[in-house]
Design an enzyme around this catalytic site. Structure first.
Site, PDB file in Angstrom:
ATOM      1  N   TYR A 143       0.850  -1.504  -0.076  1.00 46.01           N
ATOM      2  CA  TYR A 143       0.007   0.055   0.017  1.00 46.01           C
ATOM      3  C   TYR A 143       0.972   1.353  -0.090  1.00 46.01           C
ATOM      4  O   TYR A 143       0.425   2.367  -0.402  1.00 46.01           O
ATOM      5  CB  TYR A 143      -1.083   0.261   1.613  1.00 46.01           C
ATOM      6  CG  TYR A 143      -2.237  -0.856   1.592  1.00 46.01           C
ATOM      7  CD1 TYR A 143      -2.546  -1.894   0.451  1.00 46.01           C
ATOM      8  CD2 TYR A 143      -3.339  -0.152   1.505  1.00 46.01           C
ATOM      9  CE1 TYR A 143      -3.748  -2.961   0.602  1.00 46.01           C
ATOM     10  CE2 TYR A 143      -4.621  -0.502   0.985  1.00 46.01           C
ATOM     11  CZ  TYR A 143      -4.383  -2.463   0.905  1.00 46.01           C
ATOM     12  OH  TYR A 143      -6.070  -2.787   0.597  1.00 46.01           O
ATOM     13  N   LYS A 194       3.308 -15.292   1.749  1.00 47.42           N
ATOM     14  CA  LYS A 194       3.690 -15.859   0.306  1.00 47.42           C
ATOM     15  C   LYS A 194       5.161 -15.855   0.694  1.00 47.42           C
ATOM     16  O   LYS A 194       6.198 -15.435  -0.198  1.00 47.42           O
ATOM     17  CB  LYS A 194       2.702 -14.858  -0.212  1.00 47.42           C
ATOM     18  CG  LYS A 194       3.289 -16.050  -2.082  1.00 47.42           C
ATOM     19  CD  LYS A 194       2.105 -16.278  -1.843  1.00 47.42           C
ATOM     20  CE  LYS A 194       2.089 -17.650  -3.432  1.00 47.42           C
ATOM     21  NZ  LYS A 194       1.255 -18.791  -3.084  1.00 47.42           N
ATOM     22  N   ASP A 250      -5.661  -7.173   3.954  1.00 51.22           N
ATOM     23  CA  ASP A 250      -7.240  -6.178   3.589  1.00 51.22           C
ATOM     24  C   ASP A 250      -7.924  -7.464   2.860  1.00 51.22           C
ATOM     25  O   ASP A 250      -9.473  -7.048   3.152  1.00 51.22           O
ATOM     26  CB  ASP A 250      -6.835  -5.312   2.656  1.00 51.22           C
ATOM     27  CG  ASP A 250      -7.666  -4.987   1.748  1.00 51.22           C
ATOM     28  OD1 ASP A 250      -8.763  -4.467   2.292  1.00 51.22           O
ATOM     29  OD2 ASP A 250      -8.404  -4.542   0.155  1.00 51.22           O
ATOM     30  N   ASP A 254     -11.864  -9.469   4.876  1.00 52.97           N
ATOM     31  CA  ASP A 254     -13.208  -9.031   4.394  1.00 52.97           C
ATOM     32  C   ASP A 254     -14.298 -10.608   4.308  1.00 52.97           C
ATOM     33  O   ASP A 254     -14.615 -10.800   4.539  1.00 52.97           O
ATOM     34  CB  ASP A 254     -12.949  -8.821   2.532  1.00 52.97           C
ATOM     35  CG  ASP A 254     -13.136  -6.695   2.654  1.00 52.97           C
ATOM     36  OD1 ASP A 254     -12.739  -6.866   3.358  1.00 52.97           O
ATOM     37  OD2 ASP A 254     -14.056  -6.321   1.346  1.00 52.97           O
TER      38      ASP A 254
HETATM   39  C1  IPM Z   1     -10.615  -1.849   4.183  1.00 51.86           C
HETATM   40  C2  IPM Z   1     -10.159  -0.773   2.726  1.00 51.86           C
HETATM   41  C3  IPM Z   1      -9.245   0.084   2.381  1.00 51.86           C
HETATM   42  C4  IPM Z   1      -8.466  -0.411   2.630  1.00 51.86           C
HETATM   43  C5  IPM Z   1      -9.095   1.448   1.257  1.00 51.86           C
HETATM   44  C6  IPM Z   1     -11.311   1.806   1.297  1.00 51.86           C
HETATM   45  C7  IPM Z   1      -8.339   1.431   0.802  1.00 51.86           C
HETATM   46  O1  IPM Z   1     -10.980  -1.625   1.807  1.00 51.86           O
HETATM   47  O2  IPM Z   1     -10.199   0.213   5.474  1.00 51.86           O
HETATM   48  O3  IPM Z   1     -10.501  -2.553   4.122  1.00 51.86           O
HETATM   49  O4  IPM Z   1      -8.581  -1.044   1.245  1.00 51.86           O
HETATM   50  O5  IPM Z   1      -7.840  -0.674   3.288  1.00 51.86           O
HETATM   51 MG    MG Z   2     -11.184  -3.330   2.406  1.00 55.57          MG
END
Ligand code: IPM
Ligand code: MG
Length: 361
Positions: A143, A194, A250, A254
């Site tokens: 990032y 990885k 990230d 999710d």
């Molecule tokens: C998260 C989101 C963010 C990220 C985006 C909105 C920049 O997906 O907080 O997980 O990728 O970190």
């Molecule tokens: Mg995210």
């Protein structure tokens, strides 16, 4: 005298302002019950900030955040700003906030709520009892690594470049947070990387393994990220605490969130070595339902609970909010994202009111 706290509110975009309004009303109940005093100050971030000032993270916002005890953020982003260059997009505001406050540790709990098991897309026996904490590194990795950009090659072709990099100290500090977090849970830590392909991951695994010697009471395992993704779906109960880099975290957070039925229920905490933390739902700004009073405000409320627990050291107040959320679900209240047969469908505001009624009982 009541203990005073300065809280910066960043409602942001989409459903952000609606869910933030509920969280603020709920925090006003907490003030009364726990003899606390919150001084709320609102600031701009994301698309709302772009519209007002031309920038996703105005300097004034960062200043206000720095001068507070904690920051409660809702969500940023929307179709409207999607075509802007990446440094001017709402997401750049969020990344700038994380970097600006040096919030290197992101805690994302994914805990099954018994009342919502039916809302999970996975079978009851797979998800029942799931209680995972993802510790995601938040200010490094791909990032933020340099070089980055879209460059022109000698042949005139464009080439997109990002760099995944971690220093030893960056790995060690997130590693320590993860081991300490695991210690307060079931003392099991799985580090995800990885390292069969990436040098940055080889260093990651090496450092985490070395650090493990300092935490002999924590059972340390390692998984490659592809296998970790599979295991999360196959047998999620094998996980207690997971530590991983920014990008893998990230994605896996999710996936872990969805085990619980709805990403609309999950809070997160972003913490640095000192200074205010940022507390925000894992979900986004849901522009498709913005302004329609359909959003689930409970992840925002649970983020306020994490703020009380991790940011303000008010564990009892956090417990109170978390219990209230379980009770309102027990009473059958549901927003659309967690709706199931026989339950009562409520809008965002009505869910907030139902929760406040439970808290005031
Ligand atoms: C998260 C989101 C963010 C990220 C985006 C909105 C920049 O997906 O907080 O997980 O990728 O970190
Ligand atoms: Mg995210």
């Amino acid at each position: 005298m009541a203990q005073q706290y300065r809280i910066t509110l960043l409602p942001g975009d989409g459903i952000g302002p609606e869910i933030m309004a509920v969280a603020v009303d709920v925090l006003k109940v907490v003030e009364k019950k726990f003899d606390l005093q919150f001084e709320f100050q609102e600031a701009l971030i994301g698309g709302a900030a772009i519209d007002a000032t031309g920038e996703p993270l105005p300097a004034a916002t960062l200043d206000v955040c720095r001068n507070s005890d904690a920051v409660l953020l809702a969500a940023i982003g929307g179709y409207k700003w999607d075509s802007l260059p990446s440094h001017l997009r709402p997401e750049a505001g969020l990344l700038g906030l994380r970097a600006g406050l040096e919030l290197f540790a992101n805690l994302r709990p994914a805990k099954i709520i018994p009342q919502l098991i039916e809302a999970s897309t996975l079978k009851r026996e797979i998800v029942e009892g799931v209680d995972i904490m993802v510790v995601r590194e938040l200010t490094g990795g791909i990032y933020f690594g340099k070089p980055r950009g879209i460059f022109e090659t000698e042949t005139g072709q464009k080439r997109g470049v990002n760099t995944m990099a971690y220093t030893e100290s960056e790995i060690d500090r997130i590693g320590r947070v993860a081991f300490e977090t695991a210690r307060k849970r079931q003392s099991k830590l799985c580090s995800v990387d990885k390292s069969n392909v990436l040098e940055v991951s080889q260093l990651w695994r090496d450092r985490i393994t070395k650090l493990g010697a300092e935490y002999p009471d924590v059972e340390l395992t390692h998984l490659y990220v592809d296998n970790a993704a599979m295991q999360l779906l196959r047998a999620p109960k094998q996980f207690d605490t997971i530590v991983t880099g920014n990008l893998f975290g990230d994605i896996l957070s999710d996936a872990a969130a969805m085990l619980t039925g709805s990403i609309g229920m999950l809070p997160s905490a972003s913490l640095g070595a000192s200074g205010p933390g940022v507390f925000e739902p894992v979900h986004g700004s849901a522009p498709d339902i913005a302004g329609q009073d359909k959003a689930n405000p409970l992840a925002q409320v649970l983020s306020a609970a994490m703020m009380l627990r991790y940011g303000l050291n008010q564990g009892a107040a956090a417990d109170f909010l978390e219990k209230g959320v379980l009770q309102v679900l027990q009473n059958g209240a549901r927003t659309g994202d967690i709706m199931s047969v026989g339950m009562q469908l409520l809008g965002c505001r009505a869910m907030g009111e139902a929760l406040i009624q439970v808290l005031e009982e």
